[in-house]
Design an enzyme around this catalytic site. Structure first.
Site, PDB file in Angstrom:
ATOM      1  N   HIS A 346       0.795  -1.241   0.000  1.00 20.79           N
ATOM      2  CA  HIS A 346       0.000   0.000   0.000  1.00 20.79           C
ATOM      3  C   HIS A 346       0.818   1.277   0.000  1.00 20.79           C
ATOM      4  O   HIS A 346       0.253   2.358   0.170  1.00 20.79           O
ATOM      5  CB  HIS A 346      -0.933   0.042   1.211  1.00 20.79           C
ATOM      6  CG  HIS A 346      -1.998  -1.002   1.211  1.00 20.79           C
ATOM      7  ND1 HIS A 346      -3.250  -0.787   0.673  1.00 20.79           N
ATOM      8  CD2 HIS A 346      -1.993  -2.263   1.656  1.00 20.79           C
ATOM      9  CE1 HIS A 346      -3.978  -1.882   0.825  1.00 20.79           C
ATOM     10  NE2 HIS A 346      -3.228  -2.794   1.424  1.00 20.79           N
ATOM     11  N   LYS A 534      -8.463  13.795   4.454  1.00 18.83           N
ATOM     12  CA  LYS A 534      -7.571  12.636   4.431  1.00 18.83           C
ATOM     13  C   LYS A 534      -6.595  12.791   5.594  1.00 18.83           C
ATOM     14  O   LYS A 534      -6.549  13.861   6.208  1.00 18.83           O
ATOM     15  CB  LYS A 534      -6.815  12.543   3.105  1.00 18.83           C
ATOM     16  CG  LYS A 534      -6.174  13.877   2.673  1.00 18.83           C
ATOM     17  CD  LYS A 534      -5.481  13.798   1.321  1.00 18.83           C
ATOM     18  CE  LYS A 534      -6.396  13.830   0.125  1.00 18.83           C
ATOM     19  NZ  LYS A 534      -6.509  12.642  -0.639  1.00 18.83           N
ATOM     20  N   ARG A 535      -5.796  11.736   5.906  1.00 21.29           N
ATOM     21  CA  ARG A 535      -4.772  11.901   6.936  1.00 21.29           C
ATOM     22  C   ARG A 535      -3.845  13.058   6.573  1.00 21.29           C
ATOM     23  O   ARG A 535      -3.639  13.332   5.393  1.00 21.29           O
ATOM     24  CB  ARG A 535      -3.946  10.611   7.075  1.00 21.29           C
ATOM     25  CG  ARG A 535      -4.622   9.489   7.810  1.00 21.29           C
ATOM     26  CD  ARG A 535      -5.112   9.859   9.185  1.00 21.29           C
ATOM     27  NE  ARG A 535      -4.030  10.204  10.079  1.00 21.29           N
ATOM     28  CZ  ARG A 535      -3.400   9.361  10.893  1.00 21.29           C
ATOM     29  NH1 ARG A 535      -3.774   8.087  10.933  1.00 21.29           N
ATOM     30  NH2 ARG A 535      -2.423   9.747  11.678  1.00 21.29           N
ATOM     31  N   LYS A 540       0.825  14.470   0.971  1.00 19.98           N
ATOM     32  CA  LYS A 540      -0.535  14.749   0.498  1.00 19.98           C
ATOM     33  C   LYS A 540      -0.729  16.246   0.224  1.00 19.98           C
ATOM     34  O   LYS A 540      -1.695  16.670  -0.369  1.00 19.98           O
ATOM     35  CB  LYS A 540      -1.574  14.247   1.505  1.00 19.98           C
ATOM     36  CG  LYS A 540      -1.538  12.721   1.687  1.00 19.98           C
ATOM     37  CD  LYS A 540      -2.584  12.260   2.683  1.00 19.98           C
ATOM     38  CE  LYS A 540      -2.489  10.785   3.034  1.00 19.98           C
ATOM     39  NZ  LYS A 540      -3.124   9.895   2.043  1.00 19.98           N
ATOM     40  N   THR A 642      -8.544   6.614  -1.953  1.00 26.34           N
ATOM     41  CA  THR A 642      -9.888   6.058  -2.133  1.00 26.34           C
ATOM     42  C   THR A 642     -10.925   7.151  -1.899  1.00 26.34           C
ATOM     43  O   THR A 642     -12.043   7.060  -2.388  1.00 26.34           O
ATOM     44  CB  THR A 642     -10.146   4.881  -1.165  1.00 26.34           C
ATOM     45  OG1 THR A 642      -9.626   5.229   0.124  1.00 26.34           O
ATOM     46  CG2 THR A 642      -9.463   3.615  -1.657  1.00 26.34           C
ATOM     47  N   LYS A 646     -14.736   8.308  -3.635  1.00 24.56           N
ATOM     48  CA  LYS A 646     -15.971   8.651  -2.906  1.00 24.56           C
ATOM     49  C   LYS A 646     -16.504  10.002  -3.391  1.00 24.56           C
ATOM     50  O   LYS A 646     -17.718  10.194  -3.539  1.00 24.56           O
ATOM     51  CB  LYS A 646     -15.699   8.673  -1.394  1.00 24.56           C
ATOM     52  CG  LYS A 646     -15.342   7.289  -0.853  1.00 24.56           C
ATOM     53  CD  LYS A 646     -14.695   7.309   0.527  1.00 24.56           C
ATOM     54  CE  LYS A 646     -13.965   5.987   0.761  1.00 24.56           C
ATOM     55  NZ  LYS A 646     -13.023   6.034   1.900  1.00 24.56           N
TER      56      LYS A 646
HETATM   57  C1  26V Z   1       2.400   5.204   6.690  1.00 26.04           C
HETATM   58  C2  26V Z   1       3.449   5.985   7.062  1.00 26.04           C
HETATM   59  C3  26V Z   1       3.999   5.838   8.378  1.00 26.04           C
HETATM   60  C4  26V Z   1       5.341   6.449   8.546  1.00 26.04           C
HETATM   61  C5  26V Z   1       5.442   7.777   7.916  1.00 26.04           C
HETATM   62  C6  26V Z   1       5.090   7.742   6.477  1.00 26.04           C
HETATM   63  C7  26V Z   1       3.941   6.933   6.165  1.00 26.04           C
HETATM   64  C8  26V Z   1       3.338   7.065   4.946  1.00 26.04           C
HETATM   65  C9  26V Z   1       2.296   6.298   4.596  1.00 26.04           C
HETATM   66  C10 26V Z   1       1.823   5.345   5.461  1.00 26.04           C
HETATM   67  C11 26V Z   1       0.670   4.538   5.038  1.00 26.04           C
HETATM   68  C12 26V Z   1       0.993   3.129   4.798  1.00 26.04           C
HETATM   69  C13 26V Z   1      -0.109   2.299   4.286  1.00 26.04           C
HETATM   70  C14 26V Z   1      -1.358   3.006   3.846  1.00 26.04           C
HETATM   71  O1  26V Z   1      -2.220   3.313   4.631  1.00 26.04           O
HETATM   72  N1  26V Z   1      -1.496   3.204   2.559  1.00 26.04           N
HETATM   73  C15 26V Z   1      -2.680   3.745   1.934  1.00 26.04           C
HETATM   74  O2  26V Z   1      -3.458   2.651   1.478  1.00 26.04           O
HETATM   75  C16 26V Z   1      -4.642   3.053   0.815  1.00 26.04           C
HETATM   76  C17 26V Z   1      -5.407   1.800   0.475  1.00 26.04           C
HETATM   77  O3  26V Z   1      -4.724   1.051  -0.471  1.00 26.04           O
HETATM   78  C18 26V Z   1      -4.297   3.871  -0.409  1.00 26.04           C
HETATM   79  O4  26V Z   1      -5.493   4.298  -1.021  1.00 26.04           O
HETATM   80  C19 26V Z   1      -3.449   5.079  -0.031  1.00 26.04           C
HETATM   81  O5  26V Z   1      -3.034   5.749  -1.180  1.00 26.04           O
HETATM   82  C20 26V Z   1      -2.248   4.618   0.778  1.00 26.04           C
HETATM   83  O6  26V Z   1      -1.520   5.723   1.288  1.00 26.04           O
END
Ligand code: 26V
Length: 803
Positions: A346, A534-535, A540, A642, A646
């Site tokens: 992801h 979003k987060r 982003k 996602t 929506k």
């Molecule tokens: C986690 C972290 C934690 C450390 C700092 C940087 C960072 C950056 C991203 C993440 C997210 C990791 C996994 C995640 O939630 N990915 C999301 O998954 C969604 C479902 O597939 C996707 O739509 C998003 O684009 C993706 O960011």
């Protein structure tokens, strides 16, 4: 009891009395909610049992979706809708002077996730059940979900979330099916019949108690299961302080991790991952043994999917059970394991790829670690045979290297399929981030573009638009979302467009009311609702959005001839508690809002709103009201997104970069129906590889940028002192890692196009209608059908259910 409103009413009143020992008069909304929840759970119990029974007796292959997050949101309304009894219940209650909406509103979100990854898991469960697919979720029953966000003086404050405080009507505790999971301890070698084998001994046991939640398909008889594990003390180890043991044990399922970067609590997070995996595998294997009395056919009857790398220990754990408990040979165990597990990636952000220090890992999970060593050794030998002498490549691809366990490498080696979540993301994995692995295992890699359940994000969240659509093309789209494409014939139909306009206005008024109630800010519901929810993360680029707002403000102040369609910028975002920069951006949004909203000269044209505590239930009010969907990540960084889907499904137009699923959205609707801007992924990647970007040049040559950046630190934003210096520095001193200044001009231009397009109401409505018409592809039903046929090899049980 739900066949007509009279019998519903009787059953409801009786149940209320029996459960609470109160008369109807004395009862509260909370009582009504739980009564209704319990009635629904009892109502579906026979379907729940028969779904399980059919799965067992028909020997159909099952899929288990392992995820550290399930971001379900509220369940009552969706369950009533899926069962097709919402109207009867609503009418029945209304005769008693009770509003169903009020009852639905008091349900606390099940917020067991951070963002996209967790919500995707929830959408997948809805699609699996609605398509009658034998697919179940496994997760953790965190006592506290993602923190509640309060905004105090513009700053984010985190409060512990307490979703279980009033109890949970949807879950069923199954103590008789509890499972023991062991941490720490030692590995013992034993000799039996001249054969050596290993055993994990003297471990510290934790009892994993399952809580099952029914997953109800839309108008089908399928009720699948989401099993969430609760960590509880097992038999107390004699050598331990009892209270300390209890505390440590319960801590395993106490909190969802809001911050993947967290330094402390690393062990606890690893414990959570193994807890989920070990309990789930033991439970899956127990069920399989009961049906088949053997594990040799395990991979033919079971598919296990790991949602990102958090559950990757499923690979060595399955090996452990097959080797140590089932006494299989390594080759047989490996064949079964590597044909059972599949993995979704992801993110390509390297800081988000999990790597565990061996020093921390090995003592906690000694036997699992030994197995990983063996997997690594055999894998490296294979690499050596293919690439003799290429030490560098082998080192790069190894599972164990530089004192770390690389979870993504383990996932790729031990899975039979690996997928990305949007076309561009999968291409980047294949061509860059995981290039070596793709060369070695080309057949494993595949794309599965994400989707969302249109039953929550359209049917439930936007009943007004749903009714309009059904009036025009019938209700087939609910079961077959692709048929939304029939709307394409009506994108120029004046009465459909008029309907669309009315619906959007209604939903904008509703959101405006919520905003006024929550923030006190009065917004113009005829203004353009421009939304970014979003987060909060640097990639982003919420910052790009705020800088543009600051620019618009300056223009409005300085240039009397500058005119814009009134615009309301709406934000919703949680920042990880330890993510210093992200929290600064929240404060910046709020500081800019303070200035802009209170300036009588600009406030008729410009409003900025930060909505507190963004979560699934709030999102259900936001998407239907949006005109513009901000999807402005640095190209190549957002795996899919996602939220973008929506918005589109609710008729908002995307303003975005060519990143993640935006690329496919823009392909689906055509270039004239989206606003695309900014660097392309290849350009970003080329900058990263070859250098050549100098943020300072953009500052130097663009007066607009200079003015805006200076206003971050020169006292223009009241009472902020040097608060935003780190943001200023990230852009200029640290050369703007996410190319905010590089994309600024292009973003401003795209925003001007949005402004112009909105002036032509009819054209805008046609664009909006075109987006809705093409949104069927982005239903998670399509995604799940692809997973089912290309990866899992599972089939609908519809015919079996009807027998
Ligand atoms: C986690 C972290 C934690 C450390 C700092 C940087 C960072 C950056 C991203 C993440 C997210 C990791 C996994 C995640 O939630 N990915 C999301 O998954 C969604 C479902 O597939 C996707 O739509 C998003 O684009 C993706 O960011």
């Amino acid at each position: 009891m739900f066949s007509d409103k009279k019998s519903f009413q009787e059953a409801f009143l009786k149940k209320l009395e029996m459960t609470y020992g109160k008369s109807f008069k004395e009862s509260t909304v909370q009582d009504h909610y739980h009564t209704l929840g319990n009635m629904v759970r009892e109502y579906i119990s026979s379907d729940w049992i028969s779904t399980n029974e059919i799965h067992r007796s028909s020997h159909t292959k099952q899929v288990y979706y392992l995820s550290i997050e399930f971001l379900l949101g509220r369940l009552l309304g969706q369950n009533l809708l899926n069962l097709g009894i919402r109207e009867v219940v609503k009418e029945g209650l209304s005769d008693l002077n009770i509003s169903l909406e009020n009852i639905e509103e008091i349900e606390v979100d099940a917020g067991l996730g951070n963002g996209g990854l967790g919500r995707l898991a929830a959408c997948f469960l809805d699609s699996l059940a609605s398509l009658n697919l034998p697919g179940h979720g496994y997760g953790i029953r965190y006592k506290h979900g993602l923190f509640d966000q309060k905004i105090v003086n513009g700053f984010q404050i985190e409060l512990p979330e307490q979703w279980l405080r009033h109890g949970n009507s949807w879950e069923v505790r199954k103590l008789d099916q509890a499972i023991e999971v062991n941490f720490w301890g030692e590995v013992e070698m034993v000799q039996e019949d001249g054969k050596f084998s290993f055993r994990h001994v003297k471990g510290e046991p934790v009892s994993a108690v399952p809580y099952d939640i029914p997953v109800i398909g839309y108008k089908t008889d399928t009720v699948n299961t989401l099993r969430l594990w609760n960590a509880e003390p097992s038999s107390f180890p004699v050598h331990k302080d009892v209270m300390e043991y209890k505390r440590q044990t319960e801590a395993v399922s106490e909190f969802l991790y809001p911050d993947d970067t967290h330094e402390d609590g690393k062990i606890l997070r690893l414990k959570q991952q193994y807890f989920l995996v070990s309990a789930s595998l033991q439970s899956i294997i127990r069920a399989h043994r009961n049906t088949y009395q053997t594990l040799t056919n395990f991979h033919e009857k079971v598919a296990i999917h790991i949602n990102d790398t958090h559950p990757v220990l499923a690979i060595p754990e399955l090996m452990r059970i097959l080797l140590d408990e089932e006494k299989m040979e390594w080759e047989d165990a490996w064949y079964i394991t590597s044909n059972t597990i599949s993995y979704t990636n992801h993110t390509t952000l390297s800081e988000a790829l999990e790597k565990w220090p061996i020093d921390l890992f090995q003592p906690l999970l000694p036997r699992v670690y030994m197995i990983i060593e063996e997997i690594n050794e055999r894998f490296c030998k294979e690499l050596w045979e293919s690439y003799p002498g290429d030490w560098q490549r082998i080192e790069n691809m190894a599972i164990l290297a530089h004192g770390l366990v690389k979870m993504a490498h383990l996932a790729i080696v031990g899975s039979y399929k690996v997928n990305g979540v949007a076309k561009i993301h999968t291409d980047i994995l294949k061509e860059r981030e995981m290039k070596d692995f793709y060369q070695f295992y080309p057949a494993k890699f595949n794309n599965k573009t994400n989707g969302i359940t249109h039953r929550r994000w359209l049917l439930k969240a936007n009943p007004q638009l749903s009714s309009l659509i059904t009036e025009v093309i019938g209700d087939q789209w609910i079961k077959q979302p692709h048929s939304l494409i029939k709307l394409q014939e009506y994108v120029k139909d004046p009465s459909f467009l008029q309907g669309l306009k009315t619906v959007k206005q209604q939903r904008k008024k509703l959101l405006a009311d919520i905003i006024q109630e929550q923030t006190g800010i009065k917004i113009d519901s005829n203004s353009i609702f421009d939304v970014q929810v979003k987060r909060l993360h640097a990639y982003k680029r919420q910052l790009l959005n705020v800088l543009h707002i600051m620019y618009l403000y300056n223009r409005l102040k300085e240039d009397p001839n500058f005119q814009i369609v009134p615009r309301t910028f709406i934000f919703g975002a949680k920042a990880s508690p330890g993510y210093y920069y992200a929290k600064k951006v929240i404060k910046l949004i709020n500081s800019v809002a303070d200035v802009v909203n209170h300036d009588p000269q600009t406030s008729p044209f410009l409003k900025v709103v930060f909505l507190e505590n963004y979560r699934v239930s709030l999102a259900e009010y936001i998407f239907p009201a949006a005109d513009v969907s901000e999807q402005i990540s640095t190209a190549s960084k957002e795996a899919s997104g996602t939220g973008n889907m929506k918005f589109m499904m609710n008729g908002a137009l995307t303003l975005g970069t060519m990143d993640g699923a935006n690329v496919e959205i823009s392909e689906a609707v055509g270039k004239d129906n989206v606003f695309i801007f900014g660097l392309k992924a290849e350009e970003v990647l080329s900058y990263q590889q070859n250098g050549g970007y100098r943020a300072y040049d953009y500052y130097h040559h663009d007066k607009r940028i200079r003015q805006v950046l200076e206003r971050l630190t020169n006292g223009f934003l009241p009472d902020t002192y040097d608060l935003f210096e780190p943001i200023y520095d990230s852009l200029l001193m640290q050369n703007d890692e996410y190319y905010v200044l590089r994309d600024f001009d292009s973003y401003v231009t795209a925003q001007q196009k949005v402004n112009e397009a909105y002036r032509n109401e009819n054209k805008w409505l046609q664009m909006s209608a075109t987006n809705i018409a093409h949104s069927g592809f982005f239903s998670s039903d399509r995604t799940i059908e692809e997973y089912a046929s290309d990866i899992w090899g599972i089939h609908s049980t519809k015919n079996l259910l009807n027998q």
